[in-house]
Design a protein around this motif. Structure first.
Motif, PDB file in Angstrom:
ATOM      1  N   UNK A 289       0.856  -1.184   0.000  1.00 23.96           N
ATOM      2  CA  UNK A 289       0.000   0.000   0.000  1.00 23.96           C
ATOM      3  C   UNK A 289       0.894   1.236   0.000  1.00 23.96           C
ATOM      4  N   UNK A 290       0.786   2.065  -1.047  1.00 23.55           N
ATOM      5  CA  UNK A 290       1.691   3.207  -1.193  1.00 23.55           C
ATOM      6  C   UNK A 290       0.959   4.551  -1.165  1.00 23.55           C
ATOM      7  N   UNK A 291      -0.365   4.546  -1.236  1.00 26.95           N
ATOM      8  CA  UNK A 291      -1.123   5.801  -1.170  1.00 26.95           C
ATOM      9  C   UNK A 291      -2.543   5.506  -0.732  1.00 26.95           C
ATOM     10  N   UNK A 292      -3.127   6.442   0.004  1.00 29.52           N
ATOM     11  CA  UNK A 292      -4.550   6.390   0.356  1.00 29.52           C
ATOM     12  C   UNK A 292      -5.176   7.718  -0.026  1.00 29.52           C
ATOM     13  N   UNK A 293      -6.353   7.670  -0.589  1.00 32.45           N
ATOM     14  CA  UNK A 293      -7.055   8.874  -1.047  1.00 32.45           C
ATOM     15  C   UNK A 293      -6.155   9.745  -1.933  1.00 32.45           C
ATOM     16  N   UNK A 294      -5.288   9.090  -2.697  1.00 35.83           N
ATOM     17  CA  UNK A 294      -4.413   9.801  -3.625  1.00 35.83           C
ATOM     18  C   UNK A 294      -3.167  10.394  -3.004  1.00 35.83           C
ATOM     19  N   UNK A 295      -2.979  10.228  -1.684  1.00 40.88           N
ATOM     20  CA  UNK A 295      -1.858  10.843  -0.986  1.00 40.88           C
ATOM     21  C   UNK A 295      -0.842   9.779  -0.563  1.00 40.88           C
ATOM     22  N   UNK A 296       0.454   9.950  -0.921  1.00 35.32           N
ATOM     23  CA  UNK A 296       1.458   8.923  -0.613  1.00 35.32           C
ATOM     24  C   UNK A 296       1.603   8.660   0.881  1.00 35.32           C
ATOM     25  N   UNK A 297       1.777   7.380   1.223  1.00 32.23           N
ATOM     26  CA  UNK A 297       2.046   6.962   2.594  1.00 32.23           C
ATOM     27  C   UNK A 297       3.306   6.102   2.603  1.00 32.23           C
ATOM     28  N   UNK A 298       3.905   5.961   3.779  1.00 31.33           N
ATOM     29  CA  UNK A 298       5.010   5.029   3.922  1.00 31.33           C
ATOM     30  C   UNK A 298       4.480   3.630   3.606  1.00 31.33           C
ATOM     31  N   UNK A 299       5.140   2.883   2.703  1.00 30.14           N
ATOM     32  CA  UNK A 299       4.563   1.610   2.232  1.00 30.14           C
ATOM     33  C   UNK A 299       4.289   0.626   3.362  1.00 30.14           C
ATOM     34  N   UNK A 300       3.177  -0.069   3.232  1.00 30.75           N
ATOM     35  CA  UNK A 300       2.800  -1.133   4.160  1.00 30.75           C
ATOM     36  C   UNK A 300       2.490  -2.367   3.334  1.00 30.75           C
ATOM     37  N   UNK A 301       3.154  -3.479   3.654  1.00 31.72           N
ATOM     38  CA  UNK A 301       2.971  -4.721   2.913  1.00 31.72           C
ATOM     39  C   UNK A 301       1.827  -5.531   3.496  1.00 31.72           C
ATOM     40  N   UNK A 302       1.136  -6.257   2.632  1.00 25.51           N
ATOM     41  CA  UNK A 302       0.054  -7.124   3.077  1.00 25.51           C
ATOM     42  C   UNK A 302      -0.717  -7.667   1.890  1.00 25.51           C
ATOM     43  N   UNK A 306      -8.458  -2.488   3.906  1.00 26.84           N
ATOM     44  CA  UNK A 306      -9.855  -2.023   3.956  1.00 26.84           C
ATOM     45  C   UNK A 306     -10.063  -0.744   3.164  1.00 26.84           C
ATOM     46  N   UNK A 307     -11.241  -0.617   2.558  1.00 21.49           N
ATOM     47  CA  UNK A 307     -11.612   0.588   1.818  1.00 21.49           C
ATOM     48  C   UNK A 307     -13.087   0.867   2.042  1.00 21.49           C
ATOM     49  N   UNK A 308     -13.379   1.944   2.744  1.00 21.36           N
ATOM     50  CA  UNK A 308     -14.766   2.327   2.948  1.00 21.36           C
ATOM     51  C   UNK A 308     -15.228   3.210   1.793  1.00 21.36           C
ATOM     52  N   UNK A 309     -16.491   3.595   1.818  1.00 17.19           N
ATOM     53  CA  UNK A 309     -17.071   4.353   0.714  1.00 17.19           C
ATOM     54  C   UNK A 309     -16.344   5.686   0.528  1.00 17.19           C
ATOM     55  N   UNK A 310     -15.973   5.982  -0.709  1.00 10.16           N
ATOM     56  CA  UNK A 310     -15.287   7.215  -1.030  1.00 10.16           C
ATOM     57  C   UNK A 310     -13.780   7.137  -0.928  1.00 10.16           C
ATOM     58  N   UNK A 311     -13.243   6.113  -0.269  1.00 10.78           N
ATOM     59  CA  UNK A 311     -11.805   5.998  -0.098  1.00 10.78           C
ATOM     60  C   UNK A 311     -11.140   5.350  -1.308  1.00 10.78           C
ATOM     61  N   UNK A 312      -9.847   5.648  -1.476  1.00 10.27           N
ATOM     62  CA  UNK A 312      -9.069   5.050  -2.551  1.00 10.27           C
ATOM     63  C   UNK A 312      -7.786   4.455  -2.000  1.00 10.27           C
ATOM     64  N   UNK A 313      -7.316   3.398  -2.663  1.00  9.50           N
ATOM     65  CA  UNK A 313      -6.072   2.718  -2.304  1.00  9.50           C
ATOM     66  C   UNK A 313      -5.201   2.575  -3.540  1.00  9.50           C
ATOM     67  N   UNK A 314      -3.927   2.891  -3.417  1.00  7.07           N
ATOM     68  CA  UNK A 314      -2.940   2.542  -4.434  1.00  7.07           C
ATOM     69  C   UNK A 314      -2.111   1.396  -3.877  1.00  7.07           C
ATOM     70  N   UNK A 315      -2.203   0.246  -4.521  1.00  5.21           N
ATOM     71  CA  UNK A 315      -1.492  -0.951  -4.077  1.00  5.21           C
ATOM     72  C   UNK A 315      -0.605  -1.431  -5.222  1.00  5.21           C
ATOM     73  N   UNK A 372      -0.807   3.941   9.357  1.00  5.64           N
ATOM     74  CA  UNK A 372      -0.471   4.774   8.203  1.00  5.64           C
ATOM     75  C   UNK A 372       0.316   6.012   8.626  1.00  5.64           C
ATOM     76  N   UNK A 373       1.329   6.347   7.800  1.00  8.14           N
ATOM     77  CA  UNK A 373       2.134   7.540   8.032  1.00  8.14           C
ATOM     78  C   UNK A 373       2.292   8.285   6.706  1.00  8.14           C
ATOM     79  N   UNK A 374       2.008   9.557   6.719  1.00  8.77           N
ATOM     80  CA  UNK A 374       2.113  10.367   5.511  1.00  8.77           C
ATOM     81  C   UNK A 374       3.568  10.517   5.093  1.00  8.77           C
ATOM     82  N   UNK A 375       3.815  10.468   3.793  1.00  9.53           N
ATOM     83  CA  UNK A 375       5.153  10.748   3.278  1.00  9.53           C
ATOM     84  C   UNK A 375       5.501  12.213   3.495  1.00  9.53           C
ATOM     85  N   UNK A 376       4.547  13.089   3.271  1.00 11.30           N
ATOM     86  CA  UNK A 376       4.749  14.534   3.479  1.00 11.30           C
ATOM     87  C   UNK A 376       3.668  15.037   4.419  1.00 11.30           C
TER      88      UNK A 376
END
Length: 498
Positions: A289-302, A306-315, A372-376
């Protein structure tokens, strides 16, 4: 009747902030280039062997949605080619308030045969989407909106966009009428006590975290919850849909995406469902997982996210050298229903995948959110204002509320903090228009969490979020469960240029 009533509740005017809507940019660059045309259309899908008339949101060549470059202008000519008035919200972007796409806040609906030009900066990039901010969203008036960053465009990753949706052959007006009428919701979930007045119960959900995939509470609807004693459990799904779609198709006839052996794929997953949360399951292929809601996060492997309504995941997934067929599934929360697509290398044998699996989809919690931790992240500074809100609801009348959000006045340039507590027995994915916020605490524990525009509030949970008021307007803050929003769970953050 219900569509008219719903639109009327959003007839908000411009008096609160005194802005005059303007739909044309003064950008010289925009004036020199033609706008991209995007049309609201009607189309017919085959769903479970039956024809279904739904909306579309397409380019002239029939491609759904848009793909843009980060740093460029969002310059779109939106044309309504249907007989119904409508309006489109650019979920994840931060346009000027007049261009946000909520009916009468401040823009009027786009009438049949009308066109309107939207021009504003596309922003720094990410996986976003666009959808009607009316009950028409239920009828698939939604599409991807991808703003590609330079490093993404230059990478060797193959991009695969997956738009999830829940589908009913009944109209959204019928679905809302049924919810309002009671049926299985004749009593609320708290032993007869209205859920809007429970703010004194404290942080009852602080011990509810679990596995990353959100399965710590199991998958059974109506289960007992920690700290709830003998009270009835959470209500996971209040609508039984006829089908669950991934890129307009059920898992009985899924989209097959050809991929390379030993290739790398960026899955851009959008939960465009109106009332259904999913867990994304990458199966035997490990994901990052490298981004949530279009915003980069520190990668998490798995393998489950989970994705609730309106949310986005970049995997990002890396496929094995020997290739094969690899389903990417979306497991409906608390149900055996599922949808998805299949990644397949050339010559791979592709099996059958039933839309009703053997496993119950996990219940979403905040375990991943806490990691989750934001890259910026946002720069560190104390909030100028802080608001505490309580989410509540009454299942008997199917009304929903945000107590403490009656007057969310802020000042331009201020850091704002929201502390939101969910004292109802349904989860609420809360979305803020026009801004990105950072999750700064989960159940009382301070974190330097992800940047988002939509955060999940499970029952009895509390989340703190902070954002900078740098985009004047009267911005909705609402639950992205369509029927909760339509039934009252919507507030506004208002400020002007002063």
């Amino acid at each position: 009747m219900y569509r008219r009533k719903f639109l009327k509740t959003l007839a908000l005017g411009t008096a609160a902030v005194g802005f005059a809507p303007s739909f044309l940019s003064t950008s010289a660059r925009a004036a020199e280039t033609p706008a991209k045309r995007l049309a609201v259309t009607s189309r017919v899908l085959d769903v479970n062997g039956k024809p279904a008339k739904v909306f579309g949101l397409v380019q002239p060549d029939g491609t759904p949605g848009l793909t843009l470059d980060a740093g460029a202008d969002f310059d779109v000519l939106l044309a309504n080619e249907t007989a119904e008035s409508t309006l489109i919200h650019w979920h994840g972007l931060t346009p000027p308030w007049a261009l946000d796409g909520v009916p009468d806040n401040p823009a009027a609906l786009l009438k049949a045969a009308e066109t309107r030009r939207y021009t504003f900066p596309a922003g720094s990039g990410g996986t976003h989407w666009m959808h009607a901010h009316t009950l028409q969203e239920q009828n698939l008036l939604a599409a991807p909106l991808i703003v590609r960053r330079p490093e993404e465009a230059a990478s060797d990753e193959q991009e695969v966009v997956i738009l999830l949706h829940d589908f009913s052959f009944r109209s959204p007006e019928e679905l809302l009428e049924e919810l309002k009428g009671g049926d299985d919701h004749g009593t609320d979930q708290m032993g007869g006590m209205p859920m809007g007045g429970m703010s004194g119960m404290g942080h009852m959900g602080h011990g509810m975290g679990g596995s990353m995939g959100g399965g710590s509470m199991g998958g059974q609807q109506g289960m007992a919850m920690p700290g709830m004693g003998g009270m009835a459990g959470m209500d996971l799904n209040d609508i039984e849909y006829d089908a669950y779609l991934a890129n307009d198709r059920t898992l009985d006839d899924p989209e097959i995406v050809q991929v390379e052996k030993d290739g790398r794929v960026r899955l851009r997953i959008i939960n465009g469902a109106t009332a259904t949360a999913f867990t994304i399951d990458t199966g035997e292929v490990l994901g990052r997982l490298v981004a949530v809601d279009g915003q980069p996060v520190q990668p998490i492997a798995g393998t489950r996210f989970p994705a609730s309504m309106g949310q986005r995941l970049d995997i990002v997934v890396e496929l094995p050298k020997e290739g094969g067929a690899f389903p990417v599934l979306a497991l409906r929360e608390g149900s055996t229903k599922r949808t998805g697509i299949v990644l397949a290398s050339a010559g791979a044998s592709i099996g059958k995948f039933a839309g009703d699996g053997e496993e119950t989809g996990p219940v979403l919690d905040l375990a991943l959110e806490q990691r989750l931790r934001a890259v910026t992240p946002l720069d560190k500074r104390p909030p100028a204002r802080s608001y505490r809100m309580v989410l509540g609801g009454d299942m008997a009348s199917y009304t929903w509320s945000i107590a403490g959000a009656e007057a969310l006045a802020v000042g331009t340039g201020e850091r704002i903090r929201f502390v939101v507590q969910n004292m109802s027995m349904m989860a609420h994915p809360m979305h803020l228009h026009g801004h990105h916020f950072q999750v700064t605490a989960v159940n009382g524990v301070t974190i330097a969490g992800a940047l988002r525009d939509t955060v999940l509030l499970p029952p009895m949970a509390e989340v703190a979020l902070e954002f900078d008021a740098e985009n004047p307007g009267r911005w909705p803050f609402h639950c992205h469960h369509l029927y909760h929003m339509a039934s009252g769970m919507m507030a506004f953050v208002a400020y002007d240029n002063a």
